[in-house]
Scaffold this active site. Structure first.
Site, PDB file in Angstrom:
ATOM      1  N   ASP A  33       0.896  -1.226  -0.188  1.00 48.57           N
ATOM      2  CA  ASP A  33       0.011  -0.138   0.050  1.00 48.57           C
ATOM      3  C   ASP A  33       1.035   1.268   0.167  1.00 48.57           C
ATOM      4  OD1 ASP A  33      -2.022  -1.646   0.250  1.00 48.57           O
ATOM      5  OD2 ASP A  33      -2.854  -0.780   2.059  1.00 48.57           O
ATOM      6  N   HIS A 172       3.631  -2.167   3.384  1.00 46.96           N
ATOM      7  CA  HIS A 172       3.680  -0.835   2.834  1.00 46.96           C
ATOM      8  C   HIS A 172       4.711  -0.328   2.152  1.00 46.96           C
ATOM      9  CE1 HIS A 172       0.363  -1.129   5.824  1.00 46.96           C
ATOM     10  NE2 HIS A 172      -0.355  -0.147   5.236  1.00 46.96           N
TER      11      HIS A 172
END
Length: 213
Positions: A33, A172
């Protein structure tokens, strides 16, 4: 555990969203992400290439606009992409119209039917609209690689503690995570391979009839 693996009541809030894939298949789905950014994305791609693993990148539209060459690089390496809003905004803090405008603005540069809401939260009206246009992908395991309370070994331990067949695993692609990922990501991939897991990506045009809710 509440953070790493969301509880059933949280999953019930968004029943059409995908939290886990087929539990009968020993496969995992790696997702990243918040990128792409030059400080993290190239290294992540090199690492995934080293282990011959494909992943799905849920991108922030503003980052794609700033670094289109990284978007192209992700694509050229055979990875899939999804929408993570244009400015990484949370649905609970924005109105129905402003949130949807942000998502659709991101769609103009990301071009994917996959969507993941930042922080995992949406208002009900936002969710009801977005589920018609996108496949909403949540997670079965969030590694918490972004947390300043965890070190790389603890991120890796989360993989070992909470991965199960069908897990959607969230890392992430960010400044907060990259230092930990340089140790935790290779260790995690190696451990998953040792355990016999295969790695899959989401079809960017997957139909809702194929989803496991």
């Amino acid at each position: 555990m509440f953070i790493e693996q969301p509880s059933k009541w949280l999953r019930w809030l968004y029943p059409s969203a995908i939290w886990r894939m087929n539990p009968a298949e020993k496969a995992v789905y790696l997702t990243f992400d918040d990128g792409p950014i030059p400080q993290a994305t190239p290294w992540i791609l090199e690492t995934l290439d080293l282990y011959d693993v494909k992943a799905t990148f849920f991108m922030v539209g503003e980052n794609v606009h700033r670094f289109p060459e990284l978007y192209d690089l992700i694509r050229s390496h055979g990875h899939h992409v999804g929408n993570h809003t244009y400015n990484h905004i949370g649905g609970l803090r924005h109105s129905y119209k402003s949130y949807l405008r942000n998502v659709l603005k991101a769609d103009e540069v990301i071009h994917s039917r996959l969507f993941r809401p930042p922080h995992g939260w949406m208002r009900l009206d936002q969710y009801l609209y977005l589920r018609k246009k996108f496949t909403i992908i949540m997670w079965d395991l969030v590694t918490r690689d972004y947390s300043n309370r965890l070190n790389a070994d603890e991120v890796y331990q989360n993989i070992k503690d909470y991965t199960r067949p069908g897990s959607i695993i969230t890392f992430h692609d960010s400044l907060k995570s990259i230092d930990k990922l340089k140790s935790a990501l290779p260790s995690s991939i190696e451990w998953l391979k040792e355990q016999g897991y295969t790695f899959k990506v989401f079809d960017e045009d997957m139909g809702r009839s194929r989803h496991l809710k």
